[in-house]
Design a protein around this motif. Structure first.
Motif: not given
Length: 482
Positions: A411-424
């Motif tokens: 786990e990092d402290d970056g901007p993260g990934i939106e839930p709808e983009l996590r699979l892509h």
């Protein structure tokens, strides 16, 4: 149908063998027990009949002896002619006769024979009393022939009745043997039918599971991946069905990934090709339309585009090489905690450059797999976390075993990934169009392939409470099925 999954194929084979052998074993035991009982009864009856026959013959013999002694005693009716031993002999014959009758009654003969024995004894007593009384009266109440005729008739009736008794006893023994034989046949037929029914049921269960497996494999072979695979039956066949379902979903993911790869690859090489096309157009244009130093600028632009295409080509080559699953010879026991420590040490410079702290919770854990692939996907995930972490950020690494699985979380402290983009983001050359994470290349796609080779799963999940960065989790079975 859940009860079927409690049994394995090996258990069903053992059960089928037991259903075929146990009824036969029970039939043999029952037959042996029945034969032993019949043999014991026959032995007892033969022994009784033998003793009774021997005693009856002795009684008949003693009857003849006592008649002969009595007649001799009567013939010597003159007391002056009689010798003392004549009466003693007669008395001895009577005693022997009485003893034979007593022995016969002790053999537990039936009531009719017992009555005939008592009748014979009474007639002998009457003869004796008449003979002894004649010593004083000098006359017989009955003629001697008439007296002994009734005695002989009673002896004959006793002998005939005993013969009937013996015949009746052996008839009962024969009927008992026939009944036992019939009972064995009936019980054997019932056990055979029961065994056939159980074996037929087991075969039905196995054939149903095999048909489901055959249909599932045919659908996979023909590319029909829409229908889910479910195999009922023994536990190991059910487990095989689950593996086929995993294979189906994996093939669907591969097919989708292939289509997405083609689209993303086309977009990825579109820009370099456009730059090369524009450079070619400028070269064909008149010199006055190209201010500055056009040759140098065009050369740099074309070189950058060629480098980009070269990078894409190398990534595609590497990606194509990891599509095949590793062989059993490549497998070894990997110390995951030691591997993570080594990779973090190799990334020490990159961590220091951004002043990133690393918080570790690494449990001792060893897993069977391809060490090089574990090292590659671990390095890629750690490098990805470093790349998108801010200055003075923190990376949290956790390694543990969860039941039958290895779990690795980064786990990092970056901007993260939106839930709808996590699979892509695991798709080759995926572009999210959001800031620094616009282009993802093939790094995460190769991570997914490496994990899939070990029958595991990698995914981005929600960050922990009070955190907002990207959190990736890898789960791989500790015991990988071959």
């Amino acid at each position: 149908m859940k009860y079927k999954t409690l049994l394995s194929l090996k258990s069903l084979i053992v059960l089928g063998f037991a259903t075929a052998v146990i009824p036969l074993f029970l039939g043999v035991i029952y037959a042996a027990y029945g034969l032993r009982e019949t043999a014991e009864l026959g032995r007892v009856i033969n022994s009784q009949v033998f003793e009774q026959t021997k005693t009856i013959r002795l009684v008949l013999q003693k009857s003849s002896d006592i008649e002969r002694k009595a007649r001799l005693f009567v013939l010597l009716s003159d007391p002056g002619l009689r010798q003392p031993y004549e009466r003693e002999s007669y008395e001895a014959a009577r005693a022997s006769f009485k003893q034979a009758l007593s022995d016969l009654l002790k053999l537990h003969v039936d009531n009719k024979i017992a009555l005939l024995v008592n009748e014979l004894s009474e007639k002998e007593n009457l003869i004796y009393q008449q003979i002894i009384g004649s010593e004083t009266e000098q006359t017989f109440k009955l003629p001697i022939d008439e007296a002994f005729q009734g005695f002989r008739e009673s002896s004959t009736v006793l002998s005939r009745e005993f013969e009937n008794h013996v015949e009746h006893t052996f008839n009962e023994l024969r009927q008992l043997s026939e009944a036992l034989e019939q009972g064995l046949l009936i019980k054997g037929a019932v056990l055979l039918l029961l065994s056939c029914a159980l074996v037929t049921g087991l075969l039905a269960v196995l054939s149903g599971s095999m048909r489901q497996l055959d249909a599932a494999i045919r659908r996979l072979g023909s590319g029909e991946l829409e229908q889910a695979i479910e195999v009922t039956g023994p536990a190991d066949l059910h487990s095989l069905g689950e593996r086929l379902e995993w294979l189906r979903t994996h093939l669907m993911a591969l097919e989708s990934s292939k289509q997405q790869l083609m689209q993303n690859l086309a977009r990825e090489i579109e820009q370099p090709l456009q730059h090369i096309r524009e450079g070619a157009e400028h070269l064909n244009a008149p010199d006055e339309q190209m201010p500055g130093n056009p040759e140098t600028d065009l050369a740099q632009q074309v070189e950058a585009s060629v480098d980009k295409l070269q990078t894409v080509s190398e990534q595609l080559l590497k990606y194509s090489m990891i599509q095949a699953a590793p062989s059993a010879q490549d497998m070894s026991l990997v110390d995951m905690r030691e591997l993570l420590e080594t990779e973090l040490e190799s990334l020490h410079t990159a961590l220091q450059a951004k002043a990133i702290r690393v918080r570790k919770l690494l449990k001792p854990l060893k897993i069977t797999g391809v060490a090089e692939q574990f090292r590659d996907f671990t390095r890629e995930l750690l490098a990805n976390a470093i790349q998108f972490s801010p200055e003075n950020g923190e990376i949290r690494v956790m390694l543990r075993d969860s039941g039958d699985y290895m779990e690795l979380e980064i786990e990092d402290d970056g901007p993260g990934i939106e839930p709808e983009l996590r699979l892509h983001v695991f798709e080759p050359f995926y572009r999210s169009g959001s800031g620094d994470r616009e282009r993802h290349g093939l790094g995460l796609a190769m991570v997914r392939e490496y994990v899939a080779h070990h029958q595991g799963k990698v995914e981005f999940i929600d960050p922990r409470l009070d955190y907002f960065g990207a959190r990736v989790r890898v789960r791989i079975p500790l015991d990988i099925a071959e």
